[in-house]
Design a protein around this motif. Structure first.
Motif, PDB file in Angstrom:
ATOM      1  N   VAL A 377       0.852  -1.186   0.000  1.00 14.43           N
ATOM      2  CA  VAL A 377       0.000   0.000   0.000  1.00 14.43           C
ATOM      3  C   VAL A 377       0.889   1.237   0.000  1.00 14.43           C
ATOM      4  O   VAL A 377       1.767   1.376   0.856  1.00 14.43           O
ATOM      5  CB  VAL A 377      -0.943   0.019   1.219  1.00 14.43           C
ATOM      6  N   ALA A 378       0.677   2.140  -0.953  1.00 16.53           N
ATOM      7  CA  ALA A 378       1.463   3.367  -1.063  1.00 16.53           C
ATOM      8  C   ALA A 378       0.600   4.576  -0.697  1.00 16.53           C
ATOM      9  O   ALA A 378      -0.615   4.562  -0.843  1.00 16.53           O
ATOM     10  CB  ALA A 378       2.002   3.523  -2.481  1.00 16.53           C
ATOM     11  N   ASP A 379       1.282   5.632  -0.199  1.00 17.32           N
ATOM     12  CA  ASP A 379       0.658   6.924   0.127  1.00 17.32           C
ATOM     13  C   ASP A 379      -0.393   6.812   1.214  1.00 17.32           C
ATOM     14  O   ASP A 379      -1.443   7.473   1.170  1.00 17.32           O
ATOM     15  CB  ASP A 379       0.041   7.571  -1.119  1.00 17.32           C
ATOM     16  N   SER A 380      -0.127   5.979   2.201  1.00 22.46           N
ATOM     17  CA  SER A 380      -1.000   5.901   3.371  1.00 22.46           C
ATOM     18  C   SER A 380      -0.201   5.335   4.532  1.00 22.46           C
ATOM     19  O   SER A 380       0.563   4.374   4.350  1.00 22.46           O
ATOM     20  CB  SER A 380      -2.216   5.016   3.106  1.00 22.46           C
ATOM     21  N   PRO A 381      -0.372   5.906   5.724  1.00 21.60           N
ATOM     22  CA  PRO A 381       0.287   5.313   6.896  1.00 21.60           C
ATOM     23  C   PRO A 381      -0.322   3.973   7.308  1.00 21.60           C
ATOM     24  O   PRO A 381       0.264   3.243   8.086  1.00 21.60           O
ATOM     25  CB  PRO A 381       0.083   6.373   7.986  1.00 21.60           C
ATOM     26  N   ASP A 382      -1.526   3.676   6.786  1.00 22.94           N
ATOM     27  CA  ASP A 382      -2.187   2.403   7.089  1.00 22.94           C
ATOM     28  C   ASP A 382      -1.911   1.440   5.937  1.00 22.94           C
ATOM     29  O   ASP A 382      -2.454   1.573   4.839  1.00 22.94           O
ATOM     30  CB  ASP A 382      -3.695   2.626   7.248  1.00 22.94           C
ATOM     31  N   ALA A 383      -1.081   0.451   6.181  1.00 27.80           N
ATOM     32  CA  ALA A 383      -0.682  -0.485   5.130  1.00 27.80           C
ATOM     33  C   ALA A 383      -1.533  -1.742   5.104  1.00 27.80           C
ATOM     34  O   ALA A 383      -1.267  -2.650   4.319  1.00 27.80           O
ATOM     35  CB  ALA A 383       0.785  -0.870   5.322  1.00 27.80           C
ATOM     36  N   SER A 384      -2.589  -1.812   5.924  1.00 29.57           N
ATOM     37  CA  SER A 384      -3.384  -3.036   5.997  1.00 29.57           C
ATOM     38  C   SER A 384      -4.402  -3.098   4.859  1.00 29.57           C
ATOM     39  O   SER A 384      -4.837  -2.075   4.321  1.00 29.57           O
ATOM     40  CB  SER A 384      -4.103  -3.125   7.343  1.00 29.57           C
ATOM     41  N   VAL A 385      -4.782  -4.330   4.492  1.00 35.16           N
ATOM     42  CA  VAL A 385      -5.751  -4.578   3.432  1.00 35.16           C
ATOM     43  C   VAL A 385      -6.682  -5.697   3.864  1.00 35.16           C
ATOM     44  O   VAL A 385      -6.373  -6.468   4.780  1.00 35.16           O
ATOM     45  CB  VAL A 385      -5.069  -4.973   2.100  1.00 35.16           C
ATOM     46  N   THR A 386      -7.835  -5.766   3.188  1.00 34.20           N
ATOM     47  CA  THR A 386      -8.715  -6.930   3.318  1.00 34.20           C
ATOM     48  C   THR A 386      -8.641  -7.702   2.011  1.00 34.20           C
ATOM     49  O   THR A 386      -8.482  -7.118   0.932  1.00 34.20           O
ATOM     50  CB  THR A 386     -10.169  -6.515   3.604  1.00 34.20           C
ATOM     51  N   TRP A 387      -8.753  -9.039   2.108  1.00 33.13           N
ATOM     52  CA  TRP A 387      -8.578  -9.904   0.947  1.00 33.13           C
ATOM     53  C   TRP A 387      -9.902 -10.532   0.556  1.00 33.13           C
ATOM     54  O   TRP A 387     -10.752 -10.815   1.419  1.00 33.13           O
ATOM     55  CB  TRP A 387      -7.557 -11.010   1.255  1.00 33.13           C
ATOM     56  N   SER A 388     -10.076 -10.762  -0.729  1.00 35.50           N
ATOM     57  CA  SER A 388     -11.266 -11.456  -1.221  1.00 35.50           C
ATOM     58  C   SER A 388     -10.892 -12.238  -2.475  1.00 35.50           C
ATOM     59  O   SER A 388      -9.895 -11.937  -3.138  1.00 35.50           O
ATOM     60  CB  SER A 388     -12.393 -10.460  -1.532  1.00 35.50           C
TER      61      SER A 388
END
Length: 798
Positions: A377-388
């Motif tokens: 994840v770029a340009d965000s301090p939050d690098a977490s994602v949800t997967w599907s």
């Protein structure tokens, strides 16, 4: 006028303050003198003289001393401050002519009232005293009781002027004032300053202080208050230090240049970035300003935070994740001196430059194979994602599953995660291949990255189908009655099956040879006698996966049985007769009384049966003038006469609707026009089917009758099987059952028979997954002959 004071000495044997009145010639002369003025006193004095005639009581006194008198010239004077006036004192009646000079009773005077020298030179004070008149007195040194005085009036020509006379001063601003004093002569030209009568002013009306003195002028610096006073115009006054009755004034109007606003009023700020805001208020210096975001003091992680960085500035830090909605409001609030508060606001739009990349971007996997994928994840301090997988959160067994790295068995993430995950391919290749593995930013759910994964292998579990799924077969006689069945096996290279027969109703009907037989090629041989119930199941079981099989249902009949009618429906209002054919088994060929006959609503029609499988008659226009439903049966001759199963024949109403589709050079294309073509007949057989009720099936044969819609809950993840029971007329497991609605095709349905309870009841096993969309569903039932029934709103997925 000359003031003369005479003092006489009288007998000293009287009490202090009393005076003896002498008698004798001098006494009489004295009395005569006063008698001309006072008529009562002579009586008292004569009485006193009578008492004083005794030589023994009042010896004659010595002769009186001469009278001492003092006079002052001039008797009055008017002089200015710090000026002098010479006074002269004249003393008579004594050889000692010296006097003592006093000013308002003070020997030699004072700085406040003026001073006087021993020679009588009076010097006026530098400042006008509280009373502008003073008394200068000369007291005889020979006789302190003898004195004379003069009145001195102190005056000046002082004029005080202040410039500028009128001005406007912003809150917290300054203004220089100049005071000029004229007519003071040698007196002081100094002044004192006040604002609204308050010496030096104060924080409410503003303050003023002398800043310089030069050549009779005095300058002062006025500092306006932080907040305009009420009223907003104040008076600046310069008062002469020489004469406090003399002053000059100027007016100052205090205005507030603050805008009661926040700058900038609007801003677009990317995730995690900062922006400084400045509040402009009419408040006192040092007044604390409170900052909030959407009413939350200091903000929070969801809306962003704000902290004061100075008297009127604050630093806003955008959140790490895009809020919903993505606009927030910043407020600045300050208290007012008179009570209450003042507020300003600014609007902030949270923007996102987030991008998500999944690596590797593609992969080819074998069945049940694992592979690691990483989301960046770029340009965000939050690098977490949800997967599907294929829009199914964390996937499922059909499309593949998302697992926490290294977990076995696969454990799906409980929420947004950073870094890498494992993808576990399904045991069978999904129908949609490749699958799409998606990583969606937790910071901005509108941003995601994908990887395409191709699954190598069969597209699903082994599946078996049998056709025809439903058949009427007569019992065998001299010639065996047969029916050919075909088995189709998918998702495996081994397409072989084993064939078997059994009763179509568990626990009832036939067993063994009484059910007939089926050979390895799928040819079914009917028994001589029909079982009761007369249903027989022909089963094809996969050699590749013996748990997978398909069933066809046979209805064994020794009498006539209708399989299809041609046509099965017509439009009302036919203008001529048309042929009507019946297809089935066990008809008696021929015509007349020795052959089968077609009955329409129980009335025999002229019939010709060319074979034991088909008969034909004619329907007249009078039969189909109005919409309705006929009952069609075939009757074999007796005794006794044998009737076939009843089949409905539908006469549809003839509805004419017209709509012109106009085309032109300017509009050569017409869209969104529905064209309905009514087919007057069908080539399929007609079956009377309908649905009475629906319920949950438990324990294999316990049907709970619930009202519609029947509610079922989809699983949080993966899939589950929900069994329901459906009761109606003419229902058969061989029919096709499907639920439509918000997500057509997202519920797999498997039909089977239900035994031990009501007849005409079937079991439907519903495969429902976490991806099944919620909402109301309609049950569509289709017979092998394409007749259908619809049960609206029978199921609700929650």
């Amino acid at each position: 006028m000359q003031i003369v004071t005479q003092r006489r000495k009288w007998s000293t044997h009287h009490a202090r303050g009393e005076r003896a009145i002498p008698c004798g010639p001098h006494r009489l002369g004295f009395l005569n003198f006063f008698a001309t003025f006072i008529l009562i006193i002579p009586i008292i004095l004569l009485a006193n003289c009578v008492g004083a005639t005794s030589p023994s009581n009042n010896p004659p006194p010595p002769p009186p001393p001469p009278n001492v008198t003092v006079s002052v010239q001039p008797t009055s004077a008017s002089i200015s401050l710090d000026e002098t006036e010479q006074f002269q004192a004249t003393v008579t009646g004594t050889s000692n002519t010296n006097v003592t000079w006093e000013v308002d009773g003070v020997v030699g005077g004072s700085a406040a009232t003026g001073t006087i020298s021993a020679s009588g030179l009076y010097t006026a004070p530098a400042v006008v005293p509280s009373s502008p008149s003073v008394t200068v007195a000369a007291v005889s040194q020979a006789d302190s009781q003898a004195s004379a005085s003069a009145v001195v009036t102190l005056g000046d020509g002082i004029v005080v002027s202040v410039l500028p006379a009128m001005t406007t001063v912003p809150t917290g601003g300054t203004q220089i004032y100049t005071a000029s004093v004229s007519g003071a002569g040698s007196a002081s030209t100094g002044v004192t300053w006040s604002v609204n009568g308050i010496p030096g002013g104060n924080s409410t009306v503003g303050t003023i202080a002398t800043s310089g003195v030069s050549n009779g002028t005095t300058t002062a610096l006025y500092t306006a208050p932080a907040v305009p006073p009420t009223p907003s115009t104040v008076t600046v006054t310069a008062t002469s230090t020489a004469d406090d009755t003399k002053s000059g004034s100027a007016s100052a109007t205090i205005i507030c240049t603050a805008t009661n606003s926040i700058s900038p009023p609007t801003a677009r700020i990317a995730l995690g970035q900062t922006q400084t805001f400045t509040a402009s208020f009419c408040i006192a210096t040092g007044t604390a300003i409170a900052w909030d975001v959407d009413g939350i003091v200091g903000g929070n992680a969801a809306t962003g935070t704000i902290a004061s960085t100075g008297g009127s500035t604050a630093l806003y830090t955008a959140p790490a994740d895009v809020p919903t909605p993505n606009a927030v409001t910043i407020h600045a609030t300050a208290p007012l001196p008179a009570g209450g508060s003042i507020e300003a606001s600014a609007s902030v739009t949270i923007t996102s430059n987030v991008s998500v990349n999944v690596s590797p971007a593609s992969a080819n996997l074998a069945l049940s194979q694992r592979a690691s994928f990483t989301a960046t994840v770029a340009d965000s301090p939050d690098a977490s994602v949800t997967w599907s997988v294929n829009n199914i959160p964390n996937g499922n067994a059909s499309v593949g599953q998302v697992c926490i790295s290294g977990t076995n068995p696969c454990t799906p993430p409980a929420g947004p995660v950073s870094g890498s995950i494992d993808y576990l391919a399904p045991a069978f290749a999904p129908a949609m291949n490749p699958v799409v593995l998606t990583a969606t930013s937790h910071a901005d759910v509108s941003r995601s990255g994908v990887a395409l994964i191709t699954i190598a292998g069969p597209s699903g579990p082994v599946a078996v189908t049998v056709s025809p799924p439903y058949a009427f077969v007569p019992t065998s006689a001299a010639t065996l009655s047969t029916q050919q069945f075909f088995a189709t096996v998918t998702n495996t290279t081994n397409t072989g099956v084993t064939w078997s027969v059994q009763s179509g109703v568990a626990g009832q009907g036939c067993a063994g040879a009484a059910c007939g037989s089926v050979d390895a090629n799928g040819i079914y041989y009917a028994p001589i006698f029909p079982p009761s119930p007369n249903a027989v199941s022909v089963i094809a079981t996969s050699l590749a996966d013996p748990t997978k099989f398909a069933t066809a249902t046979i209805a064994l009949a020794s009498g006539p049985a209708i399989e299809k009618i041609l046509p099965s429906s017509v439009l009302a209002g036919a203008v001529e007769s048309f042929p009507f054919a019946v297809r089935g088994v066990n008809f008696i060929a021929g015509n007349g009384g020795s052959a089968s006959v077609i009955l329409v609503n129980g009335v025999a029609r002229s019939t010709t049966c060319a074979t034991a499988e088909g008969c034909i008659t004619s329907l007249n226009p009078s039969d189909v003038q109005t919409a309705g439903t006929f009952t069609i049966q075939v009757q074999n001759p007796g005794p006794p006469a044998v009737l076939s199963n009843p089949v409905p024949f539908v006469v549809e109403p003839f509805v004419v609707s017209e709509d012109a589709i106009s085309l032109s050079a300017g509009a050569p294309v017409a869209a969104a026009k529905n064209i309905i073509v009514v087919e007057p007949t069908t080539a399929a057989a007609s079956s009377p089917i309908n649905v009475d009720f629906i319920g949950l099936l438990t324990g294999g044969n316990t049907c709970g009758i619930q009202g519609s819609p029947l509610a079922v809950t989809r699983p949080a993840s993966g899939s589950a099987v929900v069994s329901i029971c459906v009761h109606g007329t003419g229902l058969d497991p061989a029919f096709t059952y499907a639920f439509t609605g918000p997500g057509a095709g997202d519920i797999d349905v498997t039909a089977s028979a239900v035994t031990g309870i009501f007849p005409n009841m079937i079991e439907l096993d519903l495969q429902i997954s976490s991806a099944t969309l919620p909402g109301l569903r309609t049950l569509f039932i289709t017979t092998p002959n394409n007749d259908g029934a619809v049960a609206t709103g029978m199921l609700e997925v929650r």
